[in-house]
Design a protein around this motif. Structure first.
Motif, mmCIF file in Angstrom:
data_model
loop_
_atom_site.group_PDB
_atom_site.id
_atom_site.type_symbol
_atom_site.label_atom_id
_atom_site.label_comp_id
_atom_site.label_asym_id
_atom_site.label_seq_id
_atom_site.Cartn_x
_atom_site.Cartn_y
_atom_site.Cartn_z
ATOM 1 N N TYR A 128 0.833 -1.208 0.000
ATOM 2 C CA TYR A 128 0.000 0.000 0.000
ATOM 3 C C TYR A 128 0.863 1.251 0.000
ATOM 4 N N ARG A 129 2.029 1.149 0.654
ATOM 5 C CA ARG A 129 2.925 2.317 0.679
ATOM 6 C C ARG A 129 3.563 2.532 -0.683
ATOM 7 N N LYS A 130 3.810 1.434 -1.391
ATOM 8 C CA LYS A 130 4.317 1.573 -2.767
ATOM 9 C C LYS A 130 3.232 2.240 -3.627
ATOM 10 N N ALA A 131 2.009 1.758 -3.477
ATOM 11 C CA ALA A 131 0.899 2.316 -4.257
ATOM 12 C C ALA A 131 0.765 3.813 -3.996
ATOM 13 N N LEU A 132 0.846 4.177 -2.730
ATOM 14 C CA LEU A 132 0.705 5.591 -2.376
ATOM 15 C C LEU A 132 1.874 6.412 -2.934
ATOM 16 N N ARG A 133 3.058 5.832 -2.878
ATOM 17 C CA ARG A 133 4.223 6.531 -3.437
ATOM 18 C C ARG A 133 3.999 6.802 -4.927
ATOM 19 N N LEU A 134 3.497 5.825 -5.623
ATOM 20 C CA LEU A 134 3.271 5.998 -7.067
ATOM 21 C C LEU A 134 2.139 6.993 -7.340
ATOM 22 N N MET A 135 1.173 7.017 -6.461
ATOM 23 C CA MET A 135 0.081 7.986 -6.655
ATOM 24 C C MET A 135 0.579 9.407 -6.440
ATOM 25 N N LYS A 136 1.434 9.575 -5.417
ATOM 26 C CA LYS A 136 2.005 10.903 -5.145
ATOM 27 C C LYS A 136 2.883 11.345 -6.320
ATOM 28 N N GLN A 137 3.573 10.366 -6.883
ATOM 29 C CA GLN A 137 4.401 10.637 -8.061
ATOM 30 C C GLN A 137 3.503 11.086 -9.227
ATOM 31 N N ALA A 154 -5.081 3.209 6.078
ATOM 32 C CA ALA A 154 -5.716 4.479 6.441
ATOM 33 C C ALA A 154 -5.109 5.645 5.658
ATOM 34 N N ARG A 155 -3.783 5.670 5.611
ATOM 35 C CA ARG A 155 -3.124 6.783 4.935
ATOM 36 C C ARG A 155 -3.430 6.777 3.433
ATOM 37 N N SER A 156 -3.438 5.592 2.866
ATOM 38 C CA SER A 156 -3.725 5.495 1.442
ATOM 39 C C SER A 156 -5.132 6.018 1.133
ATOM 40 N N ILE A 157 -6.097 5.604 1.958
ATOM 41 C CA ILE A 157 -7.473 6.067 1.759
ATOM 42 C C ILE A 157 -7.539 7.590 1.869
ATOM 43 N N MET A 158 -6.896 8.104 2.921
ATOM 44 C CA MET A 158 -6.969 9.547 3.160
ATOM 45 C C MET A 158 -6.328 10.340 2.018
ATOM 46 N N GLU A 159 -5.154 9.886 1.592
ATOM 47 C CA GLU A 159 -4.459 10.624 0.539
ATOM 48 C C GLU A 159 -5.211 10.549 -0.795
ATOM 49 N N MET A 160 -5.803 9.389 -1.062
ATOM 50 C CA MET A 160 -6.562 9.262 -2.312
ATOM 51 C C MET A 160 -7.750 10.208 -2.345
ATOM 52 N N SER A 161 -8.305 10.485 -1.169
ATOM 53 C CA SER A 161 -9.485 11.356 -1.133
ATOM 54 C C SER A 161 -9.137 12.773 -1.570
ATOM 55 N N SER A 162 -7.856 13.114 -1.526
ATOM 56 C CA SER A 162 -7.506 14.497 -1.886
ATOM 57 C C SER A 162 -6.392 14.573 -2.935
ATOM 58 N N LEU A 163 -6.109 13.480 -3.604
ATOM 59 C CA LEU A 163 -5.069 13.490 -4.651
ATOM 60 C C LEU A 163 -5.537 14.373 -5.806
ATOM 61 N N LYS A 164 -4.629 15.268 -6.258
ATOM 62 C CA LYS A 164 -5.065 16.303 -7.194
ATOM 63 C C LYS A 164 -5.061 15.876 -8.662
ATOM 64 N N VAL A 165 -5.179 14.600 -8.926
ATOM 65 C CA VAL A 165 -5.320 14.128 -10.316
ATOM 66 C C VAL A 165 -6.511 13.170 -10.384
ATOM 67 N N THR A 218 -8.801 -1.558 19.831
ATOM 68 C CA THR A 218 -9.008 -0.782 18.595
ATOM 69 C C THR A 218 -8.502 -1.635 17.435
ATOM 70 N N THR A 219 -9.422 -2.120 16.623
ATOM 71 C CA THR A 219 -9.015 -3.041 15.555
ATOM 72 C C THR A 219 -9.797 -2.783 14.261
ATOM 73 N N GLY A 220 -9.435 -3.527 13.242
ATOM 74 C CA GLY A 220 -10.175 -3.556 11.976
ATOM 75 C C GLY A 220 -10.283 -2.215 11.292
ATOM 76 N N GLY A 221 -11.473 -1.959 10.752
ATOM 77 C CA GLY A 221 -11.700 -0.781 9.928
ATOM 78 C C GLY A 221 -11.473 0.545 10.631
ATOM 79 N N VAL A 222 -11.547 0.561 11.934
ATOM 80 C CA VAL A 222 -11.293 1.812 12.656
ATOM 81 C C VAL A 222 -9.789 2.072 12.710
ATOM 82 N N THR A 223 -9.008 1.005 12.961
ATOM 83 C CA THR A 223 -7.549 1.133 12.905
ATOM 84 C C THR A 223 -7.114 1.537 11.499
ATOM 85 N N ALA A 224 -7.806 0.971 10.492
ATOM 86 C CA ALA A 224 -7.424 1.239 9.098
ATOM 87 C C ALA A 224 -8.083 2.504 8.566
ATOM 88 N N SER A 225 -8.555 3.377 9.456
ATOM 89 C CA SER A 225 -9.035 4.682 8.993
ATOM 90 C C SER A 225 -8.676 5.742 10.027
#
Lengths: 264, 329
Positions: A86-95, A128-139, B252-259
């Motif tokens: 997922y971190r690779k995916a996010l790196r490529l998205m940021k790129q 979590a980070r991937s989801i969050m960053e995708m929500s605001s990726l500017k492309v 704290t597990t699952g979808g809450v940890t992953a968001s």
């Protein structure tokens, strides 16, 4: 088409002959150059990603890759990514964002890998980070569920301006087996669970979770792969053009509204 | 004779009163004094007294036992599952629901947590009219929710509001593990998102206490999408430059940890909480071996770099207040 039950689609979505991300990438894009690694820990083979051209336009492509046989599956960890994937995916998205390339993701996973190493390296944080960053990726981002889209492992690369599913793909909170064992206390009731979970493309369209459905030939995508790939390509071209024509603010505003309204 | 009888009754009466005060222990004392000092020569009198004493005694005993049983039944005692000590509930609650013996942090209801963190009388709830939906029309789901609502007097797995924390205004969200294991469905995602939007609107820091088994299975894919909704809202919070503190509590597990739980500017955790993406049982099934002691504990996460600080409950309020103060320009 005859009446296809939700369980039939689960079986179709998991079929080993069903085309995988790599095949779609090879068929739809030109000059795919795979890029590796998350620059932190390693390279996860369950996620492939890189740069390619779509009718001459540079794009970033990311896909969850399952194997077609036991050997490939072991190499690809059955399409279950680790945090570094997922971190690779996010790196490529940021790129992609830096170089103003649209992002296209192919979703096909039984879920994020539930292993010890994955926990030690922060599976939850990576998703979590991937989801969050995708929500605001500017492309522009287009996500296509081509097979099995299961849980946070699918959503981690599944936030976009357009989220589409192939007709026989499934997208769910977890596998029907897992659902049955949690809610019916009996994993053998997976079939029944599949019918109740609303995991087919049609269900998800009705729930406004996805935007469109791409048709498949009778018997599944493997029956006429060229046609399916062509339809996917057509869909991508049409929508990327539309999304590219939008102002950045408008694009992000629309994407946010779409996410904001999930479940309403 | 009549005088003697009167006297005996008097003695019995006195004894009764005495016995009521000292309950069971008196039994042996009485039998030692079997020979009554007032009527040593009268056998009948002696027997009479002993009989009465026994009766009185038995009565007292059963009553005491019942009272204790009643106490147990309404749950005034709890056993600490870490040190096995039996603790009087009132003492436990006075100690912030932390075991006075071994320091184990018990799980808290949202109401009790808010009482511990928000300054008294400052908590104003927001989003309380957002209620549980049933997108899958899942059999028995709403009924279960309804009966749970009546039983634990909580209407969803999160409570949000504006409050003051040692005088610092903030938006506070507190999840409740008593409500379907704090699982995140549409209502939970919506309440958290509305709370974040409130924080943005009023330019306030946002603090959330997490406790959750993950996404709410009964709401299927709609639950999954709450991960996207809350995470996107957190990104808006970031763009607005507002402080976001998450506190991870057991479990704290699952979808809450992953968001949202993993996205805090500062991530705190209570000691020895279970924190992870996959549950321990799922991992054990996958790798087919038992997990080592302390795997996925707060201490483990601290060591692996995923949380900033472990904070004991007694210091939680002041720590959060201090952090907020440090972010006021």
């Amino acid at each position: 088409m005859n009446k296809v039950t939700a369980w039939d689609r689960v079986m179709l979505a998991r079929k080993s002959e069903r085309p995988k991300a790599q095949e779609y990438i090879n068929e739809i894009f030109d000059d795919f150059i795979e890029l590796h690694g998350d620059r932190n820990f390693g390279d996860d083979k369950a996620i492939i990603g890189g740069i390619a051209t779509l009718d001459g336009m540079p794009v970033t492509v990311i896909g969850e890759q399952k194997g077609r046989n036991a050997k490939e599956n072991i190499e690809r960890n059955f399409g279950m990514p680790n945090p570094e994937g997922y971190r690779k995916a996010l790196r490529l998205m940021k790129q992609a964002e830096k170089f103003n390339r649209p992002v296209i993701t192919f979703i096909d996973t039984p879920g994020a890998y539930p292993g010890m190493g994955a926990e030690e390296r922060g599976q939850g944080e990576a998703i979590a980070r991937s989801i969050m960053e995708m929500s605001s990726l500017k492309v522009p981002i287009i996500c296509i569920v081509i097979g099995e889209g299961s849980s946070g492992g699918a959503l981690a690369i599944g936030v976009g301006d357009k989220v589409v599913m192939l007709e026989n793909a499934i997208y769910s909170i977890l596998s029907p087996e897992g659902f049955a064992s949690i809610l019916y206390k009996d994993s053998s009731k997976a079939k029944e669970a599949a019918e109740n979970m609303k995991l087919t493309a049609k269900d998800l369209k009705e729930l406004n979770i996805i935007d469109d459905i791409i048709k498949e030939p009778e018997g599944g995508a493997q029956e006429d792969f060229e046609k399916v790939a062509k339809d996917v390509k057509k869909y991508l071209l049409k929508n990327i053009k539309k999304l590219k024509g939008m102002k950045k603010e408008e694009l992000l505003q629309k994407r946010y509204e779409k996410i904001r309204n999930f479940g309403k | 004779m009549s005088f003697e009888i009167k006297n005996k009754f008097k003695i019995i009466k006195n004894l009764k009163i005495k016995l009521k005060k000292i309950k069971i222990k008196i039994k042996t004392k009485i039998s030692d004094k079997m020979a009554c000092p007032y009527c040593p020569e009268m056998d009948g009198g002696k027997i009479l007294i002993i009989d009465k004493v026994r009766k009185v005694n038995e009565k007292e005993e059963t009553r005491t036992r019942n009272e204790k049983a009643a106490d147990m039944m309404i749950g005034k005692w709890v056993k600490c599952d870490q040190c096995k000590e039996i603790i009087y509930k009132e003492d436990l609650h006075r100690n912030l629901s932390v075991c006075p013996n071994c320091g184990k942090h018990f799980r808290l209801s949202a109401r009790r947590r808010i009482k511990q963190i928000a300054d008294e009388g400052t908590f104003e709830e927001i989003g309380q009219d957002i209620l549980t939906q049933d997108p899958l029309n899942f059999e028995g789901y709403l009924k279960k929710v309804q009966s749970l609502k009546e039983k634990i007097k909580t209407d969803e797995a999160v409570k949000c509001g504006i409050c003051e924390i040692e005088g610092n205004r903030a938006v506070l969200a507190v999840m409740d593990g008593n409500f379907l294991m704090g699982s995140m469905g549409e209502a939970v995602g919506e309440r958290i998102t509305v709370a974040i939007e409130k924080a943005i609107e009023e330019k306030l820091p946002f603090v959330i206490f997490c406790v959750s088994g993950g996404a709410r299975m009964q709401e299927g894919i709609v639950s999954l999408m709450q991960m996207a909704k809350t995470s996107a809202a957190v990104q808006k919070l970031n763009e607005a430059g507002l402080l976001y503190i998450t506190v991870l509590t057991d479990p704290t597990t699952g979808g809450v940890t992953a968001s949202f739980a993993s996205l805090g500017d500062i991530i705190l955790a209570e000691p020895k909480a279970l924190i992870g993406f996959a549950g321990p049982r799922v991992i054990e099934q996958t790798i087919r071996q038992k997990l080592p002691e302390g795997f996925q504990s707060s201490e483990f996460l601290l060591e692996h770099g995923f949380i900033d600080k472990i904070v004991e409950r007694k210091d939680m309020k002041s720590t959060i207040a201090k952090l907020i103060e440090l972010h006021v320009n």
